[in-house]
Design a protein around this motif. Structure first.
Motif, short mmCIF file in Angstrom:
data_model
loop_
_atom_site.label_atom_id
_atom_site.label_comp_id
_atom_site.label_asym_id
_atom_site.label_seq_id
_atom_site.Cartn_x
_atom_site.Cartn_y
_atom_site.Cartn_z
N MET A 1 0.84 -1.18 0.00
CA MET A 1 0.00 0.00 0.00
C MET A 1 0.89 1.25 0.00
N ILE A 2 0.48 2.21 -0.78
CA ILE A 2 1.19 3.48 -0.88
C ILE A 2 0.43 4.52 -0.07
N GLU A 3 1.15 5.27 0.75
CA GLU A 3 0.52 6.33 1.53
C GLU A 3 0.34 7.56 0.65
N ILE A 4 -0.90 8.02 0.55
CA ILE A 4 -1.21 9.21 -0.22
C ILE A 4 -1.17 10.44 0.68
N GLY A 5 -1.55 10.26 1.93
CA GLY A 5 -1.55 11.37 2.86
C GLY A 5 -1.86 10.89 4.26
N SER A 6 -1.43 11.70 5.24
CA SER A 6 -1.68 11.40 6.64
C SER A 6 -1.66 12.70 7.41
N ARG A 7 -2.53 12.78 8.42
CA ARG A 7 -2.54 13.96 9.25
C ARG A 7 -3.15 13.61 10.59
N ALA A 8 -2.67 14.25 11.64
CA ALA A 8 -3.20 14.04 12.98
C ALA A 8 -3.55 15.39 13.59
N ARG A 9 -4.70 15.42 14.24
CA ARG A 9 -5.16 16.61 14.95
C ARG A 9 -5.98 16.14 16.15
N THR A 10 -6.14 17.02 17.11
CA THR A 10 -6.96 16.67 18.26
C THR A 10 -8.41 17.09 18.03
N LEU A 11 -9.29 16.30 18.61
CA LEU A 11 -10.72 16.60 18.63
C LEU A 11 -11.14 16.69 20.09
N PRO A 12 -12.16 17.47 20.40
CA PRO A 12 -12.52 17.68 21.81
C PRO A 12 -13.21 16.51 22.48
N ALA A 13 -13.79 15.59 21.72
CA ALA A 13 -14.51 14.46 22.30
C ALA A 13 -13.55 13.34 22.68
N PRO A 14 -13.91 12.51 23.67
CA PRO A 14 -13.04 11.38 24.05
C PRO A 14 -13.02 10.30 22.98
N PRO A 15 -12.00 9.42 23.00
CA PRO A 15 -11.85 8.42 21.94
C PRO A 15 -13.07 7.56 21.67
N HIS A 16 -13.79 7.12 22.70
CA HIS A 16 -14.94 6.25 22.44
C HIS A 16 -16.04 6.97 21.68
N VAL A 17 -16.18 8.27 21.87
CA VAL A 17 -17.19 9.06 21.15
C VAL A 17 -16.76 9.25 19.70
N VAL A 18 -15.49 9.60 19.48
CA VAL A 18 -14.97 9.77 18.12
C VAL A 18 -15.05 8.45 17.37
N TRP A 19 -14.70 7.35 18.04
CA TRP A 19 -14.77 6.04 17.40
C TRP A 19 -16.19 5.74 16.95
N GLU A 20 -17.18 6.01 17.79
CA GLU A 20 -18.58 5.78 17.40
C GLU A 20 -18.96 6.62 16.19
N SER A 21 -18.47 7.85 16.14
CA SER A 21 -18.75 8.73 15.00
C SER A 21 -18.18 8.15 13.71
N LEU A 22 -17.03 7.52 13.79
CA LEU A 22 -16.40 6.93 12.60
C LEU A 22 -17.00 5.57 12.26
N ALA A 23 -17.31 4.78 13.28
CA ALA A 23 -17.83 3.43 13.06
C ALA A 23 -19.28 3.45 12.59
N GLU A 24 -20.04 4.45 13.02
CA GLU A 24 -21.45 4.57 12.63
C GLU A 24 -21.79 6.04 12.37
N PRO A 25 -21.28 6.61 11.29
CA PRO A 25 -21.49 8.04 11.06
C PRO A 25 -22.95 8.45 10.86
N ARG A 26 -23.81 7.52 10.52
CA ARG A 26 -25.22 7.84 10.29
C ARG A 26 -26.14 7.24 11.36
N ARG A 27 -25.59 6.90 12.52
CA ARG A 27 -26.42 6.27 13.55
C ARG A 27 -27.52 7.22 14.01
N PRO A 28 -28.67 6.68 14.36
CA PRO A 28 -29.79 7.51 14.83
C PRO A 28 -29.39 8.31 16.06
#
Length: 119
Positions: A1-28
């Motif tokens: 695999m070739i890396e096209i891009g990468s970036r890291a930044r902080t978000l204000p929510a804790p990891p479990h909340v961010v993970w839920e947003s990524l794992a189920e972006p359209r959850r009710p």
């Protein structure tokens, strides 16, 4: 695999909340944040290991084999350090397309997702 891009930044929510947003972006009940452009499609979650990793399929039909890998770690302020890495098994796109892909992920994650948490 070739890396096209990468970036890291902080978000204000804790990891479990961010993970839920990524794992189920359209959850009710979730605040809408994944606003796709006309040339983008809904990502499929290929893998998700709570609360530290997730992998999405490509957002771009013109690049169906690309993947977006997410790594989440707790930050000192109680938020999340989120890193995306855009990978491709094929050839890397030209500079113009690469810039567009990176810019879109930055917008979606470090603006739209961030603002969905109220900051």
């Amino acid at each position: 695999m070739i890396e096209i891009g990468s970036r890291a930044r902080t978000l204000p929510a804790p990891p479990h909340v961010v993970w839920e947003s990524l794992a189920e972006p359209r959850r009710p009940g979730a605040r809408p944040w994944l606003r796709l452009l006309a040339d983008e499609v809904e990502p499929r979650v290929l893998t998700a290991e709570k609360p530290g990793q997730a992998v999405w399929s490509s957002l771009w039909p013109s690049r169906p084999e690309d993947q977006i890998h997410f790594a989440l770690t707790a930050s000192r302020d109680g938020g999340t350090l989120l890193r995306f890495t855009l990978l491709t098994p094929g050839e890397a796109p030209d500079q113009s397309k690469t810039g567009h892909l990176r810019r879109r992920l930055n917008q979606l994650l470090f603006a739209d997702l961030r603002y969905s948490y109220g900051q």
